[in-house]
Motif scaffolding. Structure first.
Motif, PDB file in Angstrom:
ATOM      1  N   ALA A 133       0.848  -1.206   0.000  1.00  0.00           N
ATOM      2  CA  ALA A 133       0.000   0.000   0.000  1.00  0.00           C
ATOM      3  C   ALA A 133       0.878   1.248   0.000  1.00  0.00           C
ATOM      4  CB  ALA A 133      -0.926  -0.019   1.219  1.00  0.00           C
ATOM      5  N   MET A 134       1.951   1.223   0.808  1.00  0.00           N
ATOM      6  CA  MET A 134       2.861   2.384   0.854  1.00  0.00           C
ATOM      7  C   MET A 134       3.544   2.574  -0.490  1.00  0.00           C
ATOM      8  SD  MET A 134       3.863   4.666   3.172  1.00  0.00           S
ATOM      9  CE  MET A 134       3.944   6.054   2.069  1.00  0.00           C
ATOM     10  N   LEU A 135       4.015   1.471  -1.103  1.00  0.00           N
ATOM     11  CA  LEU A 135       4.641   1.589  -2.432  1.00  0.00           C
ATOM     12  C   LEU A 135       3.654   2.200  -3.430  1.00  0.00           C
ATOM     13  CD1 LEU A 135       6.407  -1.903  -2.843  1.00  0.00           C
ATOM     14  CD2 LEU A 135       7.530   0.295  -2.358  1.00  0.00           C
ATOM     15  N   ALA A 136       2.391   1.791  -3.319  1.00  0.00           N
ATOM     16  CA  ALA A 136       1.369   2.298  -4.241  1.00  0.00           C
ATOM     17  C   ALA A 136       1.147   3.797  -4.044  1.00  0.00           C
ATOM     18  CB  ALA A 136       0.057   1.531  -4.029  1.00  0.00           C
ATOM     19  N   VAL A 137       1.103   4.233  -2.799  1.00  0.00           N
ATOM     20  CA  VAL A 137       0.922   5.668  -2.514  1.00  0.00           C
ATOM     21  C   VAL A 137       2.149   6.453  -3.009  1.00  0.00           C
ATOM     22  CG1 VAL A 137       0.730   7.384  -0.662  1.00  0.00           C
ATOM     23  CG2 VAL A 137      -0.635   5.274  -0.568  1.00  0.00           C
ATOM     24  N   MET A 138       3.348   5.908  -2.772  1.00  0.00           N
ATOM     25  CA  MET A 138       4.571   6.601  -3.214  1.00  0.00           C
ATOM     26  C   MET A 138       4.594   6.730  -4.745  1.00  0.00           C
ATOM     27  SD  MET A 138       7.117   4.823  -0.400  1.00  0.00           S
ATOM     28  CE  MET A 138       8.634   5.090  -1.229  1.00  0.00           C
ATOM     29  N   ALA A 139       4.124   5.703  -5.435  1.00  0.00           N
ATOM     30  CA  ALA A 139       4.087   5.776  -6.911  1.00  0.00           C
ATOM     31  C   ALA A 139       3.108   6.862  -7.358  1.00  0.00           C
ATOM     32  CB  ALA A 139       3.689   4.415  -7.483  1.00  0.00           C
ATOM     33  N   LEU A 140       1.959   6.978  -6.674  1.00  0.00           N
ATOM     34  CA  LEU A 140       1.006   8.050  -7.013  1.00  0.00           C
ATOM     35  C   LEU A 140       1.657   9.407  -6.779  1.00  0.00           C
ATOM     36  CD1 LEU A 140      -2.471   6.937  -5.539  1.00  0.00           C
ATOM     37  CD2 LEU A 140      -1.587   6.626  -7.863  1.00  0.00           C
ATOM     38  N   GLU A 141       2.336   9.544  -5.655  1.00  0.00           N
ATOM     39  CA  GLU A 141       2.990  10.826  -5.341  1.00  0.00           C
ATOM     40  C   GLU A 141       4.034  11.175  -6.406  1.00  0.00           C
ATOM     41  OE1 GLU A 141       2.770  10.680  -0.446  1.00  0.00           O
ATOM     42  OE2 GLU A 141       4.575  10.021  -1.460  1.00  0.00           O
ATOM     43  N   ASP A 142       4.805  10.168  -6.832  1.00  0.00           N
ATOM     44  CA  ASP A 142       5.854  10.423  -7.831  1.00  0.00           C
ATOM     45  C   ASP A 142       5.259  10.974  -9.128  1.00  0.00           C
ATOM     46  OD1 ASP A 142       7.761   9.534  -6.092  1.00  0.00           O
ATOM     47  OD2 ASP A 142       8.024   7.562  -7.016  1.00  0.00           O
ATOM     48  N   HIS A 143       4.021  10.567  -9.428  1.00  0.00           N
ATOM     49  CA  HIS A 143       3.380  11.009 -10.679  1.00  0.00           C
ATOM     50  C   HIS A 143       2.408  12.163 -10.447  1.00  0.00           C
ATOM     51  CE1 HIS A 143       5.127   7.234 -11.957  1.00  0.00           C
ATOM     52  NE2 HIS A 143       4.991   7.669 -13.183  1.00  0.00           N
ATOM     53  N   GLY A 144       2.223  12.560  -9.198  1.00  0.00           N
ATOM     54  CA  GLY A 144       1.366  13.702  -8.880  1.00  0.00           C
ATOM     55  C   GLY A 144      -0.083  13.292  -8.643  1.00  0.00           C
ATOM     56  N   ILE A 145      -0.552  13.462  -7.400  1.00  0.00           N
ATOM     57  CA  ILE A 145      -1.961  13.173  -7.090  1.00  0.00           C
ATOM     58  C   ILE A 145      -2.761  14.427  -7.437  1.00  0.00           C
ATOM     59  CG2 ILE A 145      -3.589  12.624  -5.231  1.00  0.00           C
ATOM     60  CD1 ILE A 145      -1.348  10.980  -3.905  1.00  0.00           C
ATOM     61  N   LYS A 146      -3.830  14.275  -8.235  1.00  0.00           N
ATOM     62  CA  LYS A 146      -4.639  15.423  -8.689  1.00  0.00           C
ATOM     63  C   LYS A 146      -5.683  15.775  -7.635  1.00  0.00           C
ATOM     64  CE  LYS A 146      -2.326  15.132 -12.463  1.00  0.00           C
ATOM     65  NZ  LYS A 146      -1.151  16.002 -12.571  1.00  0.00           N
ATOM     66  N   ASP A 147      -6.286  16.964  -7.782  1.00  0.00           N
ATOM     67  CA  ASP A 147      -7.383  17.338  -6.886  1.00  0.00           C
ATOM     68  C   ASP A 147      -8.509  16.332  -7.035  1.00  0.00           C
ATOM     69  OD1 ASP A 147      -6.062  19.516  -5.996  1.00  0.00           O
ATOM     70  OD2 ASP A 147      -7.030  20.924  -7.366  1.00  0.00           O
ATOM     71  N   GLY A 148      -9.266  16.172  -5.978  1.00  0.00           N
ATOM     72  CA  GLY A 148     -10.395  15.237  -6.040  1.00  0.00           C
ATOM     73  C   GLY A 148     -10.074  14.020  -5.217  1.00  0.00           C
ATOM     74  N   PRO A 149     -11.106  13.246  -4.853  1.00  0.00           N
ATOM     75  CA  PRO A 149     -10.881  12.099  -3.975  1.00  0.00           C
ATOM     76  C   PRO A 149      -9.956  11.064  -4.620  1.00  0.00           C
ATOM     77  CG  PRO A 149     -13.237  12.396  -4.474  1.00  0.00           C
ATOM     78  CD  PRO A 149     -12.498  13.402  -5.277  1.00  0.00           C
ATOM     79  N   VAL A 150      -9.199  10.384  -3.764  1.00  0.00           N
ATOM     80  CA  VAL A 150      -8.390   9.246  -4.218  1.00  0.00           C
ATOM     81  C   VAL A 150      -9.207   7.987  -3.939  1.00  0.00           C
ATOM     82  CG1 VAL A 150      -6.212   7.997  -3.957  1.00  0.00           C
ATOM     83  CG2 VAL A 150      -6.250  10.487  -3.695  1.00  0.00           C
ATOM     84  N   LEU A 151      -9.375   7.166  -4.974  1.00  0.00           N
ATOM     85  CA  LEU A 151     -10.178   5.952  -4.859  1.00  0.00           C
ATOM     86  C   LEU A 151      -9.298   4.801  -4.356  1.00  0.00           C
ATOM     87  CD1 LEU A 151     -13.136   5.166  -5.695  1.00  0.00           C
ATOM     88  CD2 LEU A 151     -12.135   4.213  -7.785  1.00  0.00           C
ATOM     89  N   VAL A 152      -9.833   4.015  -3.414  1.00  0.00           N
ATOM     90  CA  VAL A 152      -9.139   2.803  -2.958  1.00  0.00           C
ATOM     91  C   VAL A 152     -10.107   1.639  -3.133  1.00  0.00           C
ATOM     92  CG1 VAL A 152      -8.081   1.598  -0.997  1.00  0.00           C
ATOM     93  CG2 VAL A 152      -7.715   4.060  -1.284  1.00  0.00           C
ATOM     94  N   THR A 153      -9.721   0.626  -3.914  1.00  0.00           N
ATOM     95  CA  THR A 153     -10.619  -0.523  -4.114  1.00  0.00           C
ATOM     96  C   THR A 153     -10.193  -1.690  -3.221  1.00  0.00           C
ATOM     97  OG1 THR A 153      -9.343  -1.552  -5.890  1.00  0.00           O
ATOM     98  CG2 THR A 153     -10.917   0.165  -6.535  1.00  0.00           C
ATOM     99  N   GLY A 154     -11.135  -2.614  -2.980  1.00  0.00           N
ATOM    100  CA  GLY A 154     -10.861  -3.705  -2.025  1.00  0.00           C
ATOM    101  C   GLY A 154     -10.526  -3.112  -0.677  1.00  0.00           C
ATOM    102  N   ALA A 155     -11.248  -2.038  -0.316  1.00  0.00           N
ATOM    103  CA  ALA A 155     -10.818  -1.167   0.785  1.00  0.00           C
ATOM    104  C   ALA A 155     -10.804  -1.860   2.142  1.00  0.00           C
ATOM    105  CB  ALA A 155     -11.694   0.083   0.837  1.00  0.00           C
TER     106      ALA A 155
END
Ligand code: NDP
Length: 327
Positions: A133-155
Motif C-alpha cells: 500500500a505504501m509503495l502504491a501511494v509513493m508511486a502516485l505521489e511520484d506522478h502527482g496526485i490530482k485534486d479530487g478524492p483518491v479511490l481505494v478498491t478492495g478497501a
C-alpha cells in the motif's frame, strides 16, 4: 525443535496443513537465522496454505510470505545477534520456507532492519499488504496526485485498509470501494470520507470515458472494475495497480490513456531493491497512524492459519491478520 505450519502433498496431489515440530537442520540454507515473532496472512499465503496455486516449488513447505523477529545467528556483517528485522518478498513463503514458523533462515539481502518507531508486531500488522500500500501511494505521489478524492478498491482488505489510512493521514479525501456495506464504520474510522458500493463500479458501460472523478487510485481488485475506473480518472491522474482480487483480465480501451493522459502504474512488492524497501518502511513509520493500524489487527496463532488461508481467498478477511507464532 520448533513449531511451524507445514504443508504436505500426498501421492494423489492433495495438500494438507498442520502445526508440526521441525528440527533446526531442516531450515533452508541462508546467512541469517531469525527467531520469528510475528507473521501475517496475505492473499498469496491463502494460495500457499492450500493447493499452492503454482507458487510453491517443493513440498514439504512452510508458507508465510513475511515475518518480523530477532536475529539469532548471522554470517553477515550487516546483522548482529539481537537485531530486530523485517522481511517481505523475495519469494520467501513460496519458493523458500517462510514465516509460519518459530525460526526462519534467509539471505541477509532480503532483510530490512526494523525501522525506529515500529515494533515487530506493528511491522507485521503492516506486513506485505501494508508495505505494498505504501509503495502504491509513493508511486502516485511520484506522478502527482490530482485534486479530487483518491479511490481505494478492495478497501476493507489488507492493502485497501492500509492505503486508506495512509492517504487520509496525508490529507487526501479517500473514497473507499467495498463489497461489504457492514465495513462502512470501519473504513470511516480509518479516514475514508466516502464509501462507494462495489456494485456501482462493477456495472459495465460501453462508454470508454465518464465524468472525471478521481485524483488517483490504489487498486487491489483489477478486472472489469479497474477497466471502468480508468475512464473515470481526472486528466493526468494515476492508478497504482496492486492486485487482482476481482480478476486478472483487463477489458479496457486505450482511450483513457490517449485522451486523458491517465497513468497505469504497476506495483510489485516482491523484488524491491533494498534502498526502496528501506524508504517505504521509513515512510510507513512516519505516515501510518499507529492507532489506525491497531484498529485493523485481527490476532491469530499458527493453528488458526488453515481457516484464515481459506477465508482470505474468499475475500472474507477484514484488515490485517497478525500471527503470533509463539502463542
Ligand atoms: P485481501 O483479501 O485482504 O483484500 C482484497 C479485497 O478485495 C477484499 O477484502 C475485498 O474487499 C475485495 N474483493 C475480493 N474479491 C473481490 C471481487 N471478486 N471483486 C471485487 N472486490 C473484491 O487481500 P490483500 O489486500 O492482501 O491483497 C489484495 C490484492 O493485492 C490481492 O490480489 C493480492 O494478491 C495483491 N497483492 C499484490 C502485491 C504486489 O506486490 N503487487 C502485494 C500484496 C498483495 P471489500 O470487501 O472491501 O470489497
Amino acid at each position: 525443535m520448533f513449531n511451524a505450519l507445514v504443508v504436505e502433498k500426498n501421492e494423489e496431489g492433495k495438500t494438507s496443513a498442520s502445526v508440526q515440530q521441525v528440527a533446526l537442520d531442516a531450515l533452508p540454507a541462508g546467512d541469517v537465522t531469525v527467531a520469528v515473532e510475528y507473521s501475517t496472512v496475505n492473499y498469496k499465503d491463502g494460495l500457499c496454505i492450500g493447493p499452492g496455486g503454482g507458487l510453491v516449488r517443493n513440498y514439504s513447505h512452510v508458507p508465510g510470505i513475511d515475518f518480523a523477529g530477532t536475529v539469532e545467528a548471522s554470517d553477515d556483517p550487516r546483522y548482529n545477534v539481537g537485531d530486530k528485522v523485517v522481511l517481505t518478498g523475495w519469494r520467501v513463503g513460496e519458493a523458500y520456507w517462510g514465516g509460519y514458523s518459530q525460526k526462519a533462515r534467509v539471505k541477509a539481502d532480503w532483510l530490512v532492519p526494523l525501522p525506529s518507531g515500529l515494533d515487530t508486531r506493528q511491522a507485521m500488522a503492516v506486513g506485505t499488504a501494508g508495505f505494498t500500500a505504501m509503495l502504491a501511494v509513493m508511486a502516485l505521489e511520484d506522478h502527482g496526485i490530482k485534486d479530487g478524492p483518491v479511490l481505494v478498491t478492495g478497501a476493507a482488505g489488507g492493502v485497501g485498509s492500509v492505503a486508506t489510512a495512509i492517504l487520509a493521514h496525508l490529507g487526501h479525501q479517500v473514497a473507499a470501494v467495498t463489497g461489504r456495506p457492514e465495513t462502512a464504520d470501519y473504513l470511516t474510522s480509518l479516514g475514508a470520507t466516502q464509501i462507494v458500493a462495489r456494485e456501482e463500479l462493477n456495472e459495465t458501460t460501453k462508454r470508454p470515458l465518464e465524468a472525471e472523478t478521481w485524483g488517483g487510485c490504489v487498486d487491489a481488485v483489477g478486472g472489469e472494475m479497474l477497466a471502468r475506473i480508468l475512464g473515470q480518472m481526472k486528466y493526468g491522474a494515476s492508478v497504482s495497480a496492486v492486485g487482482l482480487a476481482g480478476g486478472a483480465g483487463l477489458p479496457a480501451t486505450v482511450i483513457p490513456f490517449l485522451l486523458r493522459g491517465v497513468n497505469l502504474l504497476g506495483i510489485d512488492s516482491v523484488m524491491q531493491p533494498y534502498a526502496n524497501r528501506l524508504r517505504a518502511w521509513e515512510r510507513i513509520a512516519k505516515d501510518l497512524p499507529m492507532d489506525k493500524l491497531e484498529a485493523m489487527i485481527v490476532p491469530a496463532t499458527l493453528s488458526d492459519l488453515p481457516k484464515l488461508g481459506a477465508d482470505i481467498l474468499k475475500g472474507q478477511v477484514q484488515g490485517r491478520v497478525v500471527v503470533d507464532v509463539n502463542a
